[in-house]
Write a protein that holds these residues in place. Structure first.
Motif, PDB file in Angstrom:
ATOM      1  N   CYS A  80       0.831  -1.214   0.000  1.00 27.55           N
ATOM      2  CA  CYS A  80       0.000   0.000   0.000  1.00 27.55           C
ATOM      3  C   CYS A  80       0.861   1.257   0.000  1.00 27.55           C
ATOM      4  O   CYS A  80       0.625   2.179  -0.775  1.00 27.55           O
ATOM      5  CB  CYS A  80      -0.933   0.019   1.206  1.00 27.55           C
ATOM      6  SG  CYS A  80      -2.226  -1.225   1.113  1.00 27.55           S
ATOM      7  N   LEU A  94      -3.447   7.647   3.956  1.00 30.33           N
ATOM      8  CA  LEU A  94      -3.758   6.239   4.231  1.00 30.33           C
ATOM      9  C   LEU A  94      -4.590   6.144   5.502  1.00 30.33           C
ATOM     10  O   LEU A  94      -4.472   6.957   6.406  1.00 30.33           O
ATOM     11  CB  LEU A  94      -2.476   5.427   4.399  1.00 30.33           C
ATOM     12  CG  LEU A  94      -1.784   5.032   3.113  1.00 30.33           C
ATOM     13  CD1 LEU A  94      -0.448   4.384   3.415  1.00 30.33           C
ATOM     14  CD2 LEU A  94      -2.634   4.116   2.277  1.00 30.33           C
ATOM     15  N   GLU A  97     -11.308   5.355   4.049  1.00 27.22           N
ATOM     16  CA  GLU A  97     -11.984   4.579   3.012  1.00 27.22           C
ATOM     17  C   GLU A  97     -11.706   5.151   1.628  1.00 27.22           C
ATOM     18  O   GLU A  97     -11.570   4.405   0.663  1.00 27.22           O
ATOM     19  CB  GLU A  97     -13.483   4.532   3.287  1.00 27.22           C
ATOM     20  CG  GLU A  97     -13.844   3.620   4.449  1.00 27.22           C
ATOM     21  CD  GLU A  97     -15.349   3.497   4.635  1.00 27.22           C
ATOM     22  OE1 GLU A  97     -16.062   3.306   3.624  1.00 27.22           O
ATOM     23  OE2 GLU A  97     -15.793   3.597   5.782  1.00 27.22           O
ATOM     24  N   TRP A 100      -8.371   3.981   0.487  1.00 26.01           N
ATOM     25  CA  TRP A 100      -8.475   2.558   0.160  1.00 26.01           C
ATOM     26  C   TRP A 100      -9.074   2.375  -1.229  1.00 26.01           C
ATOM     27  O   TRP A 100      -8.583   1.600  -2.035  1.00 26.01           O
ATOM     28  CB  TRP A 100      -9.317   1.835   1.209  1.00 26.01           C
ATOM     29  CG  TRP A 100      -9.610   0.419   0.853  1.00 26.01           C
ATOM     30  CD1 TRP A 100     -10.808  -0.097   0.439  1.00 26.01           C
ATOM     31  CD2 TRP A 100      -8.701  -0.691   0.850  1.00 26.01           C
ATOM     32  NE1 TRP A 100     -10.699  -1.434   0.181  1.00 26.01           N
ATOM     33  CE2 TRP A 100      -9.415  -1.826   0.429  1.00 26.01           C
ATOM     34  CE3 TRP A 100      -7.368  -0.821   1.164  1.00 26.01           C
ATOM     35  CZ2 TRP A 100      -8.823  -3.079   0.325  1.00 26.01           C
ATOM     36  CZ3 TRP A 100      -6.772  -2.072   1.054  1.00 26.01           C
ATOM     37  CH2 TRP A 100      -7.502  -3.183   0.638  1.00 26.01           C
ATOM     38  N   LYS A 101     -10.125   3.101  -1.532  1.00 26.82           N
ATOM     39  CA  LYS A 101     -10.800   2.969  -2.826  1.00 26.82           C
ATOM     40  C   LYS A 101      -9.907   3.398  -3.986  1.00 26.82           C
ATOM     41  O   LYS A 101     -10.098   2.938  -5.106  1.00 26.82           O
ATOM     42  CB  LYS A 101     -12.089   3.774  -2.827  1.00 26.82           C
ATOM     43  CG  LYS A 101     -13.161   3.180  -1.936  1.00 26.82           C
ATOM     44  CD  LYS A 101     -14.381   4.066  -1.875  1.00 26.82           C
ATOM     45  CE  LYS A 101     -15.388   3.508  -0.876  1.00 26.82           C
ATOM     46  NZ  LYS A 101     -16.527   4.416  -0.689  1.00 26.82           N
ATOM     47  N   LEU A 103      -6.697   2.776  -4.196  1.00 24.83           N
ATOM     48  CA  LEU A 103      -5.634   1.791  -4.436  1.00 24.83           C
ATOM     49  C   LEU A 103      -6.018   0.869  -5.586  1.00 24.83           C
ATOM     50  O   LEU A 103      -7.188   0.504  -5.741  1.00 24.83           O
ATOM     51  CB  LEU A 103      -5.379   0.951  -3.187  1.00 24.83           C
ATOM     52  CG  LEU A 103      -4.700   1.648  -2.020  1.00 24.83           C
ATOM     53  CD1 LEU A 103      -4.644   0.719  -0.819  1.00 24.83           C
ATOM     54  CD2 LEU A 103      -3.304   2.116  -2.394  1.00 24.83           C
ATOM     55  N   GLN A 108      -5.242  -3.857  -3.235  1.00 28.27           N
ATOM     56  CA  GLN A 108      -6.349  -4.223  -2.351  1.00 28.27           C
ATOM     57  C   GLN A 108      -6.375  -5.731  -2.141  1.00 28.27           C
ATOM     58  O   GLN A 108      -6.561  -6.204  -1.024  1.00 28.27           O
ATOM     59  CB  GLN A 108      -7.677  -3.746  -2.935  1.00 28.27           C
ATOM     60  CG  GLN A 108      -7.872  -2.255  -2.904  1.00 28.27           C
ATOM     61  CD  GLN A 108      -9.226  -1.850  -3.463  1.00 28.27           C
ATOM     62  OE1 GLN A 108     -10.067  -2.671  -3.808  1.00 28.27           O
ATOM     63  NE2 GLN A 108      -9.435  -0.546  -3.550  1.00 28.27           N
ATOM     64  N   LEU A 143      -5.470   0.399   7.271  1.00 24.77           N
ATOM     65  CA  LEU A 143      -5.213   0.765   5.879  1.00 24.77           C
ATOM     66  C   LEU A 143      -6.488   0.757   5.045  1.00 24.77           C
ATOM     67  O   LEU A 143      -6.593   1.486   4.064  1.00 24.77           O
ATOM     68  CB  LEU A 143      -4.170  -0.169   5.258  1.00 24.77           C
ATOM     69  CG  LEU A 143      -2.761  -0.028   5.812  1.00 24.77           C
ATOM     70  CD1 LEU A 143      -1.853  -1.098   5.229  1.00 24.77           C
ATOM     71  CD2 LEU A 143      -2.206   1.360   5.537  1.00 24.77           C
ATOM     72  N   ARG A 144      -7.451  -0.047   5.442  1.00 26.57           N
ATOM     73  CA  ARG A 144      -8.731  -0.103   4.731  1.00 26.57           C
ATOM     74  C   ARG A 144      -9.711   0.949   5.239  1.00 26.57           C
ATOM     75  O   ARG A 144     -10.814   1.050   4.719  1.00 26.57           O
ATOM     76  CB  ARG A 144      -9.350  -1.486   4.872  1.00 26.57           C
ATOM     77  CG  ARG A 144      -8.531  -2.553   4.166  1.00 26.57           C
ATOM     78  CD  ARG A 144      -9.185  -3.889   4.218  1.00 26.57           C
ATOM     79  NE  ARG A 144     -10.381  -3.884   3.385  1.00 26.57           N
ATOM     80  CZ  ARG A 144     -11.198  -4.917   3.268  1.00 26.57           C
ATOM     81  NH1 ARG A 144     -10.946  -6.025   3.936  1.00 26.57           N
ATOM     82  NH2 ARG A 144     -12.258  -4.853   2.501  1.00 26.57           N
TER      83      ARG A 144
END
Length: 168
Positions: A80, A94, A97, A100-101, A103, A108, A143-144
């Motif tokens: 990531c 980081l 959400e 995350w989207k 990446l 992912q 991270l997510r």
């Protein structure tokens, strides 16, 4: 060592760490990671820390160390970080959400795969492995952008570490 022991994860981890630490040792790494200003030299140093060669070594180590929560976590997290740096985004983004989207699907997938394996390892009867797996789940949940899951995983890890310390 890599030529003589290609089926062991340690040489790949050592080479990745060596590549990351080659610019100034641990103090150089810490200085790079804690750089507050966004100057070009700090950004360039961070890109060296998260170079494709480092990522390749960590991925190889992960494939060879499927039972190491620490290796699984480090590899997925570095994936990531590397992508974020490659895209020119700020590392501070980081943990949301939205980040995350943004990446790529492959990054992912690496995190999700890592979380699935860590979930399996969290059920280990070995409390050290279980605690490390919960810590890894917390880091990857962060991270997510999954704050509740991160907190729950970290609390579980702390509980396991406390129980383990009392039994020793």
């Amino acid at each position: 060592a890599i030529a003589s022991g290609p089926q062991e994860p340690e040489p790949y981890l050592v080479r990745a760490a060596s590549r990351m630490l080659s610019d100034g040792g641990v103090s150089g790494l810490l200085a790079t990671l804690s750089t507050e200003n966004k100057n070009q030299s700090g950004e360039a140093a961070m890109k060296r820390l998260l170079s494709p060669e480092v990522a390749a070594d960590l991925r190889k180590a992960r494939r060879l160390a499927a039972d190491s929560p620490e290796t699984i976590t480090a590899t997925a997290a570095m994936e990531c970080f590397w992508i974020v740096m490659e895209k020119g985004d700020a590392l501070e983004d980081l943990g949301t959400e939205d980040a995350w989207k943004k990446l790529p699907q492959a990054s992912q997938a690496a995190v999700i795969e890592g979380m699935l394996r860590l979930s399996e390892l969290s059920a280990s009867p070995d409390k050290n492995i279980s605690a490390a797996a919960h810590e890894g789940l917390g880091i990857l949940a962060f991270l997510r952008g999954q704050r509740d899951k991160m907190e729950a995983s970290m609390k579980q890890a702390m509980s396991l570490r406390t129980l383990n310390a009392r039994s020793v």
